[in-house]
Design a protein around this motif. Structure first.
Motif, PDB file in Angstrom:
ATOM      1  N   HIS A   1       0.839  -1.191   0.000  1.00 25.22           N
ATOM      2  CA  HIS A   1       0.000   0.000   0.000  1.00 25.22           C
ATOM      3  C   HIS A   1       0.874   1.240   0.000  1.00 25.22           C
ATOM      4  CE1 HIS A   1       0.832  -0.408   4.355  1.00 25.22           C
ATOM      5  NE2 HIS A   1       0.713   0.907   4.379  1.00 25.22           N
TER       6      HIS A   1
ATOM      7  N   THR B   1       1.914   4.625   1.596  1.00 24.47           N
ATOM      8  CA  THR B   1       1.848   5.076   2.981  1.00 24.47           C
ATOM      9  C   THR B   1       1.173   6.439   3.122  1.00 24.47           C
ATOM     10  OG1 THR B   1       4.104   5.932   2.742  1.00 24.47           O
ATOM     11  CG2 THR B   1       3.845   3.752   3.706  1.00 24.47           C
TER      12      THR B   1
ATOM     13  N   GLY C   1      -2.694   5.305   2.153  1.00 25.88           N
ATOM     14  CA  GLY C   1      -3.219   4.011   2.584  1.00 25.88           C
ATOM     15  C   GLY C   1      -3.811   3.196   1.459  1.00 25.88           C
TER      16      GLY C   1
ATOM     17  N   GLN D   1      -4.321   0.643  -1.404  1.00 26.37           N
ATOM     18  CA  GLN D   1      -3.719  -0.625  -1.768  1.00 26.37           C
ATOM     19  C   GLN D   1      -3.160  -0.563  -3.187  1.00 26.37           C
ATOM     20  OE1 GLN D   1      -3.423  -3.476   0.303  1.00 26.37           O
ATOM     21  NE2 GLN D   1      -3.966  -1.879   1.792  1.00 26.37           N
TER      22      GLN D   1
END
Length: 595
Positions: free
Chosen positions: A483, A485, A488, A490
């Protein structure tokens, strides 16, 4: 030079969860320890195994020449080149070790072995060894035989570095190589046979189990730089040891009686501040370093394919850090995280990757109490920068799909963690015990079956990406999720990401950090010089703007929670993830037994 080192704070062979920073190393101190050993026992041979003429600023700007005279002065008896000794290119390699010396490449004065590297077609010497495979020396009337193995990963570093040479690969090839040459040395009257190997301790440990019993007395391993305090025992009877980095000198005392080895005792001597410097060696080192400490220094790397300039003394402080910087973890390290973050910020990409190296500088946090009541200030010097980046490459940006990114990360993990996938089939001490269904044959417990798949140093540094993985899974199946960062989100197979990384001379147009399959690769240009940026230049420029932040984040989360150094004795797992605790207990139990 003496330098700060991060060491495992534990009794040899026992688990520990603490580290400490100490001053270690320096050829002038090492020379003193060598001289003391020779004074205690004149029947002493000094071995040098791998990665000798590379790794610092003095080496980089002289094609290793600055290192040669001091190492020669140690009085080495026999050596083996390591993978980094090939890093200046085939012309320098042949001039240093081969049959065609040149005036501009300094050579070792001691014999070097490495018969696993042979000339390749169309060279008329194709198939012949580049270096001798063996050497027989007589000391105190006893014949000692040496089998030399240089690194087998040179072509994976860059194909150009292996130009004109071919290297043995695979467990079976090396099993036959060691058996053949050890047998020949025994037939020539060798009472002692040792292997000097730059394959790495994982491969050497495996080899020691599968070679002919009694053929080899000791494997002196290198490449992985693990400090082995308690020798590893094997089915063949050979002990396997490794002397760490330049912070230790390994010593193996061997008792020979009636033509047979009757005793073996191993110890590591820390090259610490309590050891006085040898004056003659200190003068040689000072002479080699003088050009790099001059106020008017102006040097360029002697490689026409890259541009890297040194225009300030190497003791110049270029910046500071808010937290500790080191690379002493195989999976994830403070420096790799910090630099990947700096690179991603400078390149303005979603993701950044940076290569893993085994060793580095160690820069303590400000306020850290050091030996002699000194207090660390978090200063980073030019010399530190070159210890973090011992090779010159350029930085670039590109685009990559989620599918290709996953493949690259799986390959990098396999390079470090490839291990026996049939461990459930192992028997523990009872060869008559029936095999479980699906097992091919019994294996001795804790003997890895796949270390010869390992090719890398340590895991890539990552920024902008989070990875959930399971290190105990097979090659190609360790990553569970990916993912971004920042958001978040995917990362699926079809996602296209912008990425920053590195390119090397003569790389293909779609390569980033040696991995192909990256789209639209473009140089990351230094606006001041107009040239492609190098990691050293980026580090210097970014640190001028403020301190490097402490990189406490985790990009990679291992759900198996496999034990790692310093809890385990090895930085790169010896027998696969999750086995460090058991190995530490078993090696500790061997302490005090006759060896």
């Amino acid at each position: 030079m003496p330098h700060l080192d991060l060491v495992r704070d534990a009794d040899p062979g026992t688990p520990a969860a603490e580290t400490r920073i100490v001053e270690r190393g320096g050829l002038a101190r090492l020379a003193t320890v060598v001289q003391r050993a020779r004074a205690e026992n004149p029947n002493t041979l000094l071995l040098n195994v791998g990665d000798t003429y590379h790794g610092g600023v003095e080496a980089l700007y002289t094609n290793g020449n600055a290192i040669v005279a001091p190492v020669n002065a140690l009085g080495v008896d026999v050596g083996v080149p390591g993978n980094w000794d090939f890093a200046y290119g085939p012309l320098v390699t042949r001039a240093r070790y081969g049959e065609t010396p040149t005036a501009d490449v300094a050579r070792p004065t001691f014999a070097n072995l490495g018969g696993n590297a042979t000339y390749a077609a169309p060279d008329p010497r194709a198939g012949q060894p580049f270096l001798p495979a063996t050497l027989l020396k007589e000391i105190a009337g006893i014949r000692v035989g040496f089998v030399g193995i240089t690194s087998d990963i040179v072509r994976y570093m860059h194909p150009v570095l292996a130009s004109g040479l071919s290297f043995l690969e695979g467990e079976e090839s090396y099993r036959q190589y060691v058996n053949t040459h050890a047998r020949a040395l025994r037939e020539q009257g060798a009472a002692v046979v040792v292997v000097m190997s730059e394959l790495g301790i994982q491969k050497d440990y495996r080899l020691a189990h599968v070679i002919d019993p009694g053929s080899v007395d000791v494997f002196f391993s290198a490449h992985t730089h693990e400090a082995v305090f308690t020798p590893l025992r094997s089915r063949s009877g050979a002990l396997v040891v490794e002397a760490g980095n330049d912070g230790y000198l390994g010593r193996m005392d061997m008792l020979v009686a009636e033509g047979l080895v009757a005793g073996r005792r191993w110890q590591l001597t820390p090259i610490g501040t309590d050891i006085p410097e040898d004056e003659a060696m200190r003068a040689l080192v000072a002479g080699a370093r003088a050009p790099f400490l001059a106020s008017d220094v102006h040097l360029s790397v002697p490689n026409p394919l890259v541009v890297q300039l040194l225009d300030r003394p190497i003791d110049t402080v270029i910046g500071h850090t808010d937290g500790p910087l080191d690379r002493r973890q195989a999976l994830e390290s403070a420096f790799n995280n910090a630099f990947a973050d700096l690179l991603r910020g400078r390149a303005a990409t979603q993701v950044a990757i940076t290569p893993g190296f085994r060793f580095d500088a160690v820069v303590p946090s400000p306020g850290t109490l050091l030996e002699g009541e000194a207090v660390a200030m978090g200063a980073i010097t030019v010399e530190d920068a070159y210890r973090f980046f011992p090779v010159v490459y350029s930085l670039a940006t590109g685009e990559i799909t989620g599918a290709r990114l996953r493949e690259i990360l799986e390959e990098a993990l396999a390079d470090v963690y490839s291990h026996d996938q049939r461990r459930r089939c192992l028997w523990r001490g009872d060869p008559t015990k029936p095999l479980r269904r699906g097992c091919e044959r019994p294996f001795l417990d804790a003997v890895p079956d796949q270390p010869f798949r390992q090719r890398g140093g340590w895991m890539l540094g990552l920024s902008g990406i989070g990875v959930t993985l399971d290190l105990t899974q097979p090659d190609g199946a360790r990553i569970l999720t990916l993912h971004l960062t920042d958001s978040g989100t995917q990362i699926d197979a079809q996602t296209t990401l912008t990425v920053a990384g590195c390119v090397r001379p003569l790389d293909a147009a779609d390569q980033l950090c040696s991995y192909p399959g990256v789209m639209n690769v473009r140089p990351l240009t230094n606006p001041t010089t107009g040239r492609a940026w190098t990691p050293v230049d980026v580090l210097v420029d970014v640190l001028a703007l403020g301190p490097a932040p402490a990189a406490t984040r985790r990009a990679l989360v291992d759900v198996s929670e496999s034990a790692a150094w310093p809890v385990t004795p090895f930085v790169q797992p010896l027998t696969g993830p999750g086995e460090g605790r058991r190995l530490s207990r078993s090696t500790s139990a061997m302490k005090g037994r006759g060896q």
